[in-house]
Enzyme design. Structure first.
Site, PDB file in Angstrom:
ATOM      1  N   GLY A   9       0.839  -1.188   0.000  1.00  0.00           N
ATOM      2  CA  GLY A   9       0.000   0.000   0.000  1.00  0.00           C
ATOM      3  C   GLY A   9       0.873   1.237   0.000  1.00  0.00           C
ATOM      4  N   CYS A  10       0.404   2.283   0.614  1.00  0.00           N
ATOM      5  CA  CYS A  10       1.132   3.549   0.653  1.00  0.00           C
ATOM      6  C   CYS A  10       2.535   3.351   1.209  1.00  0.00           C
ATOM      7  CB  CYS A  10       0.370   4.544   1.525  1.00  0.00           C
ATOM      8  SG  CYS A  10       1.253   6.097   1.752  1.00  0.00           S
ATOM      9  N   PHE A  11       3.532   3.756   0.433  1.00  0.00           N
ATOM     10  CA  PHE A  11       4.904   3.522   0.883  1.00  0.00           C
ATOM     11  C   PHE A  11       5.278   4.339   2.106  1.00  0.00           C
ATOM     12  CE2 PHE A  11       6.236   5.953  -3.237  1.00  0.00           C
ATOM     13  CZ  PHE A  11       5.840   7.175  -2.726  1.00  0.00           C
ATOM     14  N   CYS A  13       3.769   4.422   4.822  1.00  0.00           N
ATOM     15  CA  CYS A  13       3.492   3.581   5.988  1.00  0.00           C
ATOM     16  C   CYS A  13       4.396   2.358   6.063  1.00  0.00           C
ATOM     17  CB  CYS A  13       2.031   3.142   5.980  1.00  0.00           C
ATOM     18  SG  CYS A  13       0.884   4.524   6.096  1.00  0.00           S
TER      19      CYS A  13
END
Length: 174
Positions: A9-11, A13
Site C-alpha cells: 500500500g502507501c509507501f 506507511c
C-alpha cells in the site's frame, strides 16, 4: 548487504517499521513493476505506468535475516486484500513481495504458506510473490516521510484504517 522489496500500500506507511530494526542500512520509498523508466509520483498515481508503490530495503542478513523482514512485512498489511491496502485502492497499492534471490523466494513462499495455515485470517493470503523488477526511488519529499511529516503520517496511518487493523490482528506490533 542484501536488498529486499516489499509493496504494502502507501509507501509512507511501510518505511518506519523496517527503518527501526537493527541491521537495516536503508529503506527507500519508490516504484516497481511498471512499464516506464523513472516514473514520477504523478505518473504512478495516474495509473498509466503500471507501477506499484514499494520500499527497497538494504539490510545485513547476519544482523536481521530476510525471514524476520518478511515477518515484519506481514504485520504492516492486510494480506488478504489484493486490491490495494486500506484506504488506497488499485494496482499501485497492491501488496506484493518482490524477491531478489531464489532463497528469498523460497522463504517468502514458506512464510506465506505458514500464515495461510495459521488461521489468523479467515480469508486466504492474497499477496503475490514475484521476481524483482527495476526499482525507482520516489521523489525526495516521500523519503522518510514519517520523520519529515510526523503529524500527517500518524493521521494517515490511523485514518486509513491501517493502525486499527494492525492492532486488531497483531496487537502492538508495528
Amino acid at each position: 548487504m542484501e536488498k529486499a522489496i516489499f509493496a504494502g500500500g502507501c509507501f509512507w506507511c511501510m518505511v518506519k517499521p523496517f527503518d527501526e530494526q537493527p541491521g537495516i542500512h536503508s529503506v527507500v520509498s519508490g516504484y516497481t513493476a511498471g512499464n516506464t523508466e523513472n516514473p514520477t509520483y504523478e505518473e504512478v498515481c495516474s495509473g498509466t505506468t503500471g507501477h506499484i508503490e514499494a520500499v527497497e530495503i538494504t539490510f545485513d542478513p547476519n544482523v536481521f535475516p530476510y525471514d524476520k523482514l518478511v515477518d515484519v512485512y506481514w504485520m504492516q498489511i492486510d494480506p488478504t486484500d489484493a486490491g490495494g491496502q486500506f484506504y488506497d485502492r488499485g494496482r499501485s497499492y497492491m501488496p506484493a513481495i518482490f524477491y531478489t534471490t531464489e532463497e528469498q523466494k523460497d522463504k517468502a513462499e514458506a512464510s506465506k504458506q505458514a500464515l495461510n495455515e495459521s488461521g489468523r485470517f479467515a480469508a486466504p493470503i492474497a499477496v503475490q510473490i514475484l521476481p524483482a523488477e527495476p526499482f525507482y526511488a520516489a521523489e525526495e519529499y516521500h523519503q522518510q516521510y514519517y520523520r519529515k511529516n510526523k503529524a500527517h503520517y500518524e493521521a494517515y496511518q490511523t485514518g486509513s484504517g491501517r493502525a486499527g487493523f494492525i492492532q486488531k490482528h497483531w496487537g502492538n506490533a508495528e
